[in-house]
Design a protein around this motif. Structure first.
Motif, PDB file in Angstrom:
ATOM      1  N   UNK A  47       0.801  -1.216   0.000  1.00  0.00           N
ATOM      2  CA  UNK A  47       0.000   0.000   0.000  1.00  0.00           C
ATOM      3  C   UNK A  47       0.831   1.262   0.000  1.00  0.00           C
ATOM      4  N   UNK A  48       2.027   1.211   0.589  1.00  0.00           N
ATOM      5  CA  UNK A  48       2.922   2.374   0.563  1.00  0.00           C
ATOM      6  C   UNK A  48       3.341   2.673  -0.876  1.00  0.00           C
ATOM      7  N   UNK A  49       3.629   1.612  -1.640  1.00  0.00           N
ATOM      8  CA  UNK A  49       3.968   1.781  -3.055  1.00  0.00           C
ATOM      9  C   UNK A  49       2.780   2.361  -3.806  1.00  0.00           C
ATOM     10  N   UNK A  50       1.603   1.816  -3.557  1.00  0.00           N
ATOM     11  CA  UNK A  50       0.395   2.278  -4.237  1.00  0.00           C
ATOM     12  C   UNK A  50       0.149   3.758  -3.956  1.00  0.00           C
ATOM     13  N   UNK A  51       0.276   4.161  -2.707  1.00  0.00           N
ATOM     14  CA  UNK A  51       0.029   5.560  -2.352  1.00  0.00           C
ATOM     15  C   UNK A  51       1.014   6.484  -3.065  1.00  0.00           C
ATOM     16  N   UNK A 100      -5.147   1.382 -13.019  1.00  0.00           N
ATOM     17  CA  UNK A 100      -3.857   1.713 -13.607  1.00  0.00           C
ATOM     18  C   UNK A 100      -2.805   1.938 -12.527  1.00  0.00           C
ATOM     19  N   UNK A 101      -3.203   2.562 -11.437  1.00  0.00           N
ATOM     20  CA  UNK A 101      -2.294   2.753 -10.311  1.00  0.00           C
ATOM     21  C   UNK A 101      -1.869   1.410  -9.743  1.00  0.00           C
ATOM     22  N   UNK A 102      -2.838   0.532  -9.534  1.00  0.00           N
ATOM     23  CA  UNK A 102      -2.533  -0.782  -8.971  1.00  0.00           C
ATOM     24  C   UNK A 102      -1.589  -1.566  -9.876  1.00  0.00           C
ATOM     25  N   UNK A 103      -1.829  -1.501 -11.171  1.00  0.00           N
ATOM     26  CA  UNK A 103      -1.002  -2.258 -12.113  1.00  0.00           C
ATOM     27  C   UNK A 103       0.433  -1.725 -12.139  1.00  0.00           C
ATOM     28  N   UNK A 119       7.608  -5.371  -8.493  1.00  0.00           N
ATOM     29  CA  UNK A 119       8.257  -6.549  -9.078  1.00  0.00           C
ATOM     30  C   UNK A 119       9.706  -6.258  -9.434  1.00  0.00           C
ATOM     31  N   UNK A 120       9.958  -5.101 -10.058  1.00  0.00           N
ATOM     32  CA  UNK A 120      11.327  -4.726 -10.408  1.00  0.00           C
ATOM     33  C   UNK A 120      12.194  -4.571  -9.163  1.00  0.00           C
ATOM     34  N   UNK A 121      11.672  -3.866  -8.162  1.00  0.00           N
ATOM     35  CA  UNK A 121      12.460  -3.592  -6.959  1.00  0.00           C
ATOM     36  C   UNK A 121      12.700  -4.874  -6.167  1.00  0.00           C
TER      37      UNK A 121
END
Length: 219
Positions: A145-149, A163-166, A173-175
């Motif tokens: 959720x921190x990434x999403x925000x 689109x945000x979620x994707x 995934x990259x990180x």
């Protein structure tokens, strides 16, 4: 604190015996096991050794944990709390909605993996029983959720937007992959030196810039 954005966030030193108080035995045992996991791996420590480091009897841990597996679950739970806090702190050091804030979330993730590789592996390797551990599932969702925000703020969209979620999942995934490749030393197969901050800014720019420019990624 260093002004270098690529510098890893510091983690608190583990000194369980010096900090021990009977009212906080659970926390001190978790801290002791964290040290042992880093030194010996999740399968190479004894509960008795953790108790010794915490300055208590070998029977004391079982007043708080029913078995070894539950102690490791406690370590994972505490680690996920610290990981989320580090990610939030990283974003807070940069302007809200900036690409740098997104990259800083990833940098905190990579720094955690580098600083505590044993615990990092444990967090993602201790999968047994997670489906029956809603607390751990919720904490994992909290970290994501921190990434999403951060992504939502960067794109100017609500967190629940598909689109945000994707895109947040792509970034994670990259990180995540970069973190494991780094601690496993497999990044050395690359011909170029990888600077974490430059890598994270590049990945963030590639994944998020299209939407900021009004274009959409292929579905």
């Amino acid at each position: 604190m260093s002004n270098d954005p690529s510098a890893p966030l510091a983690t608190a030193a583990v000194t369980p015996k010096a900090a021990y108080h009977h009212g906080d035995l659970r926390a001190q045992l978790i801290a002791a096991v964290r040290e042992l996991v880093e030194t010996h791996g999740p399968d190479g420590f004894s509960v008795a050794e953790a108790a010794r480091r915490a300055g208590v009897s070998s029977a004391a841990p079982y007043k708080h944990f029913k078995d070894r597996h539950e102690i490791l679950r406690g370590v994972v739970s505490e680690a996920m709390d610290r990981l989320r806090a580090a990610m939030e702190e990283g974003a807070a050091h940069h302007p809200y909605g900036s690409l740098e804030a997104v990259a800083a979330v990833g940098l905190a993730y990579v720094a955690f993996a580098k600083t505590e590789p044993g615990v990092f592996r444990l967090v993602f390797g201790l999968t047994e029983g997670h489906e029956n551990a809603p607390d751990l599932l919720a904490k994992g969702e909290g970290c994501f959720g921190v990434v999403v925000q951060a992504v939502a703020a960067c794109l100017g969209l609500p967190p629940g937007d598909p689109d945000v979620q994707r895109r947040a999942y792509m970034l994670w995934s990259f990180v995540h992959g970069h973190s494991f490749l780094t601690i496993d030393m497999k990044h050395k197969v690359a011909s170029a030196e990888i600077n974490d901050w430059d890598y994270l800014m590049g990945i963030g720019r590639a994944i998020l810039a299209a939407s900021r420019d009004g274009a959409a990624l292929p579905r």
